[in-house]
Scaffold this motif. Sequence first.
Motif, mmCIF file in Angstrom:
data_model
loop_
_atom_site.group_PDB
_atom_site.id
_atom_site.type_symbol
_atom_site.label_atom_id
_atom_site.label_comp_id
_atom_site.label_asym_id
_atom_site.label_seq_id
_atom_site.Cartn_x
_atom_site.Cartn_y
_atom_site.Cartn_z
ATOM 1 N N HIS A 1 0.865 -1.175 0.000
ATOM 2 C CA HIS A 1 0.000 0.000 0.000
ATOM 3 C C HIS A 1 0.902 1.225 0.000
ATOM 4 O O HIS A 1 1.242 1.770 1.040
ATOM 5 C CB HIS A 1 -0.936 -0.004 1.205
ATOM 6 C CG HIS A 1 -1.848 -1.177 1.209
ATOM 7 N ND1 HIS A 1 -2.977 -1.229 0.424
ATOM 8 C CD2 HIS A 1 -1.792 -2.355 1.865
ATOM 9 C CE1 HIS A 1 -3.578 -2.383 0.610
ATOM 10 N NE2 HIS A 1 -2.877 -3.079 1.476
ATOM 11 N N GLY A 2 1.327 1.625 -1.177
ATOM 12 C CA GLY A 2 2.243 2.746 -1.316
ATOM 13 C C GLY A 2 3.048 2.574 -2.584
ATOM 14 O O GLY A 2 2.691 1.804 -3.467
ATOM 15 N N ASP B 1 15.336 5.236 -3.916
ATOM 16 C CA ASP B 1 14.644 5.408 -2.646
ATOM 17 C C ASP B 1 13.604 6.522 -2.720
ATOM 18 O O ASP B 1 13.053 6.941 -1.719
ATOM 19 C CB ASP B 1 15.626 5.670 -1.506
ATOM 20 C CG ASP B 1 16.453 6.918 -1.725
ATOM 21 O OD1 ASP B 1 16.297 7.568 -2.775
ATOM 22 O OD2 ASP B 1 17.271 7.230 -0.844
ATOM 23 N N ALA B 2 13.326 6.993 -3.954
ATOM 24 C CA ALA B 2 12.344 8.059 -4.139
ATOM 25 C C ALA B 2 11.415 7.761 -5.305
ATOM 26 O O ALA B 2 11.366 8.511 -6.275
ATOM 27 C CB ALA B 2 13.061 9.387 -4.353
ATOM 28 N N PRO B 3 10.644 6.654 -5.232
ATOM 29 C CA PRO B 3 9.718 6.365 -6.339
ATOM 30 C C PRO B 3 8.612 7.408 -6.402
ATOM 31 O O PRO B 3 8.063 7.791 -5.375
ATOM 32 C CB PRO B 3 9.169 4.981 -5.987
ATOM 33 C CG PRO B 3 9.308 4.882 -4.511
ATOM 34 C CD PRO B 3 10.530 5.678 -4.159
ATOM 35 N N ASP B 4 8.319 7.885 -7.606
ATOM 36 C CA ASP B 4 7.266 8.881 -7.776
ATOM 37 C C ASP B 4 6.046 8.308 -8.488
ATOM 38 O O ASP B 4 5.142 9.032 -8.870
ATOM 39 C CB ASP B 4 7.796 10.116 -8.512
ATOM 40 C CG ASP B 4 8.373 9.784 -9.862
ATOM 41 O OD1 ASP B 4 8.508 8.588 -10.184
ATOM 42 O OD2 ASP B 4 8.693 10.721 -10.608
ATOM 43 N N GLU B 5 6.015 7.009 -8.669
ATOM 44 C CA GLU B 5 4.882 6.289 -9.240
ATOM 45 C C GLU B 5 4.664 5.031 -8.405
ATOM 46 O O GLU B 5 5.436 4.749 -7.496
ATOM 47 C CB GLU B 5 5.161 5.896 -10.705
ATOM 48 C CG GLU B 5 5.365 7.063 -11.644
ATOM 49 C CD GLU B 5 4.109 7.863 -11.902
ATOM 50 O OE1 GLU B 5 3.001 7.354 -11.612
ATOM 51 O OE2 GLU B 5 4.225 8.995 -12.374
ATOM 52 N N ALA B 6 3.626 4.258 -8.720
ATOM 53 C CA ALA B 6 3.333 3.042 -7.972
ATOM 54 C C ALA B 6 4.527 2.080 -7.988
ATOM 55 O O ALA B 6 4.856 1.470 -6.976
ATOM 56 C CB ALA B 6 2.096 2.353 -8.533
ATOM 57 N N MET C 1 17.844 9.384 -13.058
ATOM 58 C CA MET C 1 17.283 8.322 -13.896
ATOM 59 C C MET C 1 18.355 7.585 -14.700
ATOM 60 O O MET C 1 18.039 6.634 -15.413
ATOM 61 C CB MET C 1 16.250 8.908 -14.855
ATOM 62 C CG MET C 1 15.048 9.539 -14.149
ATOM 63 S SD MET C 1 14.211 8.427 -13.012
ATOM 64 C CE MET C 1 13.500 7.255 -14.126
ATOM 65 N N GLY C 2 19.602 8.015 -14.625
ATOM 66 C CA GLY C 2 20.666 7.347 -15.355
ATOM 67 C C GLY C 2 20.637 7.628 -16.846
ATOM 68 O O GLY C 2 21.124 6.835 -17.645
ATOM 69 N N ILE C 3 20.081 8.786 -17.238
ATOM 70 C CA ILE C 3 19.999 9.161 -18.646
ATOM 71 C C ILE C 3 21.268 9.936 -18.985
ATOM 72 O O ILE C 3 21.579 10.943 -18.374
ATOM 73 C CB ILE C 3 18.747 10.036 -18.909
ATOM 74 C CG1 ILE C 3 17.484 9.253 -18.578
ATOM 75 C CG2 ILE C 3 18.731 10.525 -20.356
ATOM 76 C CD1 ILE C 3 16.222 10.098 -18.575
#
Length: 104
Positions: A31-32, A39-44, A99-101
């Motif tokens: 649930h999150g 350590d900073a996901p901005d999507e599910a 993002m490693g771009i």
Amino acid sequence: FFFQASNPGQFENDSDVLWQRGHVPETVVCHGRVGINTDAPDEALVVCGNAKVMGRVMHPSDSRAKENIREVDTNEQLRRITQMRLVEYDYKPEFASVMGIKNT
């Protein structure tokens, strides 16, 4: 699916408990947001790196999820495309770095 906390079965504190057994056998529910290599996901679910899938990936764009597929009037579709706003952009350096771009 397998995961292990640093102290198996427990988390840093009880308020951080976002994982639980699913209603279907052998499932885990979070649930999150879940981040892999971040350590900073901005999507599910955010995966920073390669992902290997041993099986099928179902997506709303998948033809197996559609019916009544038919050809369209290409002239009408080209007219619609000419009305679209097309842009070019560069990624912000701080986003590209996270993002490693390499080519922003």
